[in-house]
Design a protein around this motif. Structure first.
Motif: not given
Length: 220
Positions: A134-158
């Motif tokens: 959670d500390a390393i991988f999940a937090s990093t993924r969440e930061r990148l997902t959030g950024y991609l979503a803010e830039h209207h990327v389709v299926d940002a989490a994937a």
């Protein structure tokens, strides 16, 4: 040396939050050097220059201390990693540098050793390995997902999951297995272009953003 000439740092007693963070730094080194099983609260207290009573006042057990170390590592790590928008204004370049920075940090020897330690204790202390993930991988993924979503990327989490897997995990896996030596140099962000293959990451990011997972505005 007389008391008057003693170092102020050596003579000063740490208390409260300062002592707690000092204990965490010392405990991290002890765990990495000896492994969880052989590490003892006595050893941590002695190296930290504090009493067992003070140690247990902050951490009631070795398990709690280990979990607190993982949380402290998370704070330090995320502070160094930052968020994608801190790297560049252009989204593709920001994602490229963010993924590159993640790889740089994960290939650093202390981080590789921490990951190995958590893997070694995963069966006996599943909470610690979960906390590390959670500390390393999940937090990093969440930061990148959030950024991609803010830039209207389709299926940002994937997309975030895919990019991190392709840009970071191969090198991490090689270092964990000693197929590739981890980096001993401090992961200075200024040395990012020397520490990782940014052109290769840039190609992966560009292809991912253009290959069916581009922004909604560009596909609409």
């Amino acid at each position: 040396m007389s008391a008057a000439g003693a170092s102020p740092e050596r003579g000063r007693q740490r208390r409260g939050e300062e002592l707690r963070r000092h204990i965490l730094a010392v405990a991290k080194d002890v765990f990495l050097e000896t492994g969880y099983e052989r590490a003892s609260m006595d050893a941590v207290a002695a190296r930290a220059g504090t009493s067992k009573r003070s140690l247990y006042a902050h951490f009631e057990s070795k398990d709690r201390l280990f979990l607190a170390v993982m949380e402290w590592v998370r704070e330090l790590y995320l502070g160094r990693l930052k968020t994608p928008d801190a790297y560049a204004e252009d989204p593709a370049e920001a994602v490229t540098l963010f993924c590159g920075r993640f790889q740089q940090l994960m290939a650093w020897e202390p981080q590789v050793r921490t990951c190995r330690l958590c893997i070694a204790e995963a069966e006996r202390l599943p909470g610690s390995s979960s906390a590390y993930f959670d500390a390393i991988f999940a937090s990093t993924r969440e930061r990148l997902t959030g950024y991609l979503a803010e830039h209207h990327v389709v299926d940002a989490a994937a997309l975030a999951e895919d990019l991190l897997a392709r840009t970071v995990l191969p090198r991490l896996f090689r270092t964990l297995l000693n197929f590739e030596a981890p980096s001993k140099d401090d992961p200075d962000q200024q040395a990012l272009s020397e520490a990782v293959d940014l052109p290769a990451i840039r190609r992966l990011v560009s292809a991912a953003l253009q290959g069916g997972q581009a922004t909604a505005s560009s596909t609409g």
